[in-house]
Design a protein around this motif. Sequence first.
Motif, PDB file in Angstrom:
ATOM      1  N   GLU A  41      -3.425  47.694 -37.760  1.00 49.52           N
ATOM      2  CA  GLU A  41      -3.555  47.898 -36.320  1.00 49.52           C
ATOM      3  C   GLU A  41      -2.835  49.173 -35.881  1.00 49.52           C
ATOM      4  N   PRO A  42      -3.396  49.885 -34.870  1.00 50.90           N
ATOM      5  CA  PRO A  42      -2.745  51.109 -34.383  1.00 50.90           C
ATOM      6  C   PRO A  42      -1.306  50.872 -33.956  1.00 50.90           C
ATOM      7  N   GLU A  65      -4.918  67.626 -34.017  1.00 46.08           N
ATOM      8  CA  GLU A  65      -6.228  66.986 -34.163  1.00 46.08           C
ATOM      9  C   GLU A  65      -6.572  66.737 -35.624  1.00 46.08           C
ATOM     10  N   LYS A  66      -6.288  67.712 -36.482  1.00 45.32           N
ATOM     11  CA  LYS A  66      -6.587  67.555 -37.907  1.00 45.32           C
ATOM     12  C   LYS A  66      -5.782  66.403 -38.507  1.00 45.32           C
ATOM     13  N   ASN A 124      -2.539  59.351 -28.200  1.00 43.23           N
ATOM     14  CA  ASN A 124      -3.782  58.853 -28.773  1.00 43.23           C
ATOM     15  C   ASN A 124      -3.687  57.402 -29.228  1.00 43.23           C
ATOM     16  N   PHE A 125      -2.513  57.003 -29.683  1.00 40.32           N
ATOM     17  CA  PHE A 125      -2.344  55.593 -30.018  1.00 40.32           C
ATOM     18  C   PHE A 125      -2.415  54.744 -28.753  1.00 40.32           C
ATOM     19  N   ALA A 126      -1.851  55.269 -27.644  1.00 35.31           N
ATOM     20  CA  ALA A 126      -1.917  54.542 -26.374  1.00 35.31           C
ATOM     21  C   ALA A 126      -3.365  54.361 -25.935  1.00 35.31           C
ATOM     22  N   ILE A 127      -4.174  55.411 -26.088  1.00 38.64           N
ATOM     23  CA  ILE A 127      -5.595  55.330 -25.731  1.00 38.64           C
ATOM     24  C   ILE A 127      -6.312  54.327 -26.631  1.00 38.64           C
ATOM     25  N   LYS A 128      -6.012  54.403 -27.920  1.00 36.86           N
ATOM     26  CA  LYS A 128      -6.712  53.558 -28.889  1.00 36.86           C
ATOM     27  C   LYS A 128      -6.340  52.083 -28.745  1.00 36.86           C
ATOM     28  N   GLU A 129      -5.080  51.831 -28.383  1.00 48.30           N
ATOM     29  CA  GLU A 129      -4.642  50.441 -28.234  1.00 48.30           C
ATOM     30  C   GLU A 129      -5.238  49.803 -26.993  1.00 48.30           C
ATOM     31  N   GLY A 130      -5.487  50.611 -25.966  1.00 54.21           N
ATOM     32  CA  GLY A 130      -6.179  50.117 -24.780  1.00 54.21           C
ATOM     33  C   GLY A 130      -5.311  49.305 -23.855  1.00 54.21           C
ATOM     34  N   LYS A 131      -5.954  48.731 -22.857  1.00 56.33           N
ATOM     35  CA  LYS A 131      -5.263  48.008 -21.781  1.00 56.33           C
ATOM     36  C   LYS A 131      -4.518  46.788 -22.316  1.00 56.33           C
ATOM     37  N   GLY A 132      -3.276  46.676 -21.875  1.00 60.73           N
ATOM     38  CA  GLY A 132      -2.513  45.465 -22.171  1.00 60.73           C
ATOM     39  C   GLY A 132      -1.968  45.388 -23.575  1.00 60.73           C
ATOM     40  N   LYS A 133      -2.124  46.469 -24.362  1.00 58.32           N
ATOM     41  CA  LYS A 133      -1.636  46.423 -25.739  1.00 58.32           C
ATOM     42  C   LYS A 133      -0.632  47.546 -25.979  1.00 58.32           C
ATOM     43  N   THR A 176      -5.468  57.649 -14.296  1.00 57.35           N
ATOM     44  CA  THR A 176      -4.470  58.590 -14.808  1.00 57.35           C
ATOM     45  C   THR A 176      -3.793  58.037 -16.052  1.00 57.35           C
ATOM     46  N   PHE A 177      -3.671  56.701 -16.097  1.00 58.05           N
ATOM     47  CA  PHE A 177      -2.990  56.042 -17.217  1.00 58.05           C
ATOM     48  C   PHE A 177      -4.002  55.527 -18.232  1.00 58.05           C
ATOM     49  N   TYR A 178      -3.581  55.476 -19.486  1.00 61.62           N
ATOM     50  CA  TYR A 178      -4.466  55.031 -20.568  1.00 61.62           C
ATOM     51  C   TYR A 178      -4.554  53.517 -20.649  1.00 61.62           C
TER      52      TYR A 178
END
Length: 521
Positions: free
Chosen positions: A26-27, A12-13, A163-172, A363-365
Amino acid sequence: MAKKKNDKSIEEKLWDTAIGLRGKVEPSEYKHVVLALLFLKFASDKFEERREELIEEGKEDYLEMKEFYNMKNVFFLPEESRWSYILDNAKQDDIAVKIDTALNTVEKNNPALKDALPDNYFSRLNLDTKKLGTLLDTINNIDTLQDEEQDLIGRVYEYFLKNFAIKEGKGKGEFYTPKTIVNLIAEMIEPYSGVIYDPCCGSGGMFVQSVKFIESHNGNKKKVSIYGQEQISTTYKLAKMNLAIRGISANFGEEPADTFAKDQHPDLKADYIMANPPFNLRNWRGKNELKNDPRWKGYAVPPKSNANYAWILNMVSKLSHNGVAGFILANGALSGGGVEHSIRKKLIKNRLVEAIVIIPRDTFYTTDISVTLWILNKNKRARDIEINGEVKNYRNREDEVLFMDLRTWGEEYEKKYIRLTDEERDRVTENYHNWQQENYKETYKDIPEFCYSAHVDEIAKNDFSLVPSRYIEFTDKDAEIDFDKEMQTIKSNIETILSEEKKSQDQLKNAFKELGYSLDV
């Protein structure tokens, strides 16, 4: 000592620091920067540790000979690639160039890392020198050699990918498979020894969890051979790096390539397949159409409009005579007509489909839809697995398919996502393996709203639909969902919306026409 609520983990840090430094990058690009630096720090720490061992053994004359590092599965790092050199030059204006040079040099000196590390990312992204220096200082605080059994660097790597998967969001970005799902697949198909294959391996998460499954059962990871394929170049590199961090050998083919257009492992026969293919991929055949591809032999050519059944047949063609596959697909593959119906019917008649499990939504990001875990078994009649010295004799009912529905299962985390708990995952796995036993009448029973074992004849009467709600008993009728009916309703609604939109466009065109103007729409 208990961890305080406001105490953050090292993952986290590092994440907070890295994101704060990201700036305008970009992430999808930035993660390669961060993960490459993590890898370089890890490789350097292992190198320095081995270097000290050689000094203690009185072998100073061999300190710059790569063979004395490779023999201990340690990457050899020339001086300009070592973390100490990078830190000494962290404040220099050309630090980005030095990092790119370091990564390139590491790759050239270690054949196992061929095409694994980012190429000229730091120079190309034009990162702020001060911010890059701060990021280097942060990563420098990570002792990658501490607590080896807990796989610290692997944990950090996985945390960043998630976390990158979450931040990039759907379709990215790359499709990241949540750990809870990968664990479920591994625990169900038990990839204990033999050849493991993933036709769309992403960042290699399936392989990592397979090896962890082996190690958790006191097995030997040297008894497995890993084969994968990935089309996206940067993700191909991530996968190689991900496994290199953990000392896992793998064959990803000579280059990143499309599994359909350029199969990197045409003659492979795998004992285990684990995969999470892109959902509902369109126009997958390309210009050559692939109509005569040997992977479809005995079946129809999968439709060009959707690759779901192309992935299935690719995996079926790769299974050894006792092979088992566990993979994720969108729920739409469970039913429907046309060519997909023809292929699904034959898969069922050929006794390949062993289990169908509906996974909870969210379940998926990268998508909020509910998805399905399929288990295919090339030899449902007999499969023996030795784990911890104990031989499990699976004598499955080849004429039946096990359905499980987990839509209402799971716990919330990260505020808006769902994951199966360890207890829930254990229940699913135990239920599946109990069903596989020769004395299944003593170990398994159908449970309303959870599981049902359907005979092939019953499935045939349902037009070879694999939708679990067609078979599992639901005492709460509100919980039952007929997916075919729901899809028809959605289709009808969309058609109505499109029709109304066309009417509105026509009315608008007419209004402008009356005013003496035309709309080119």
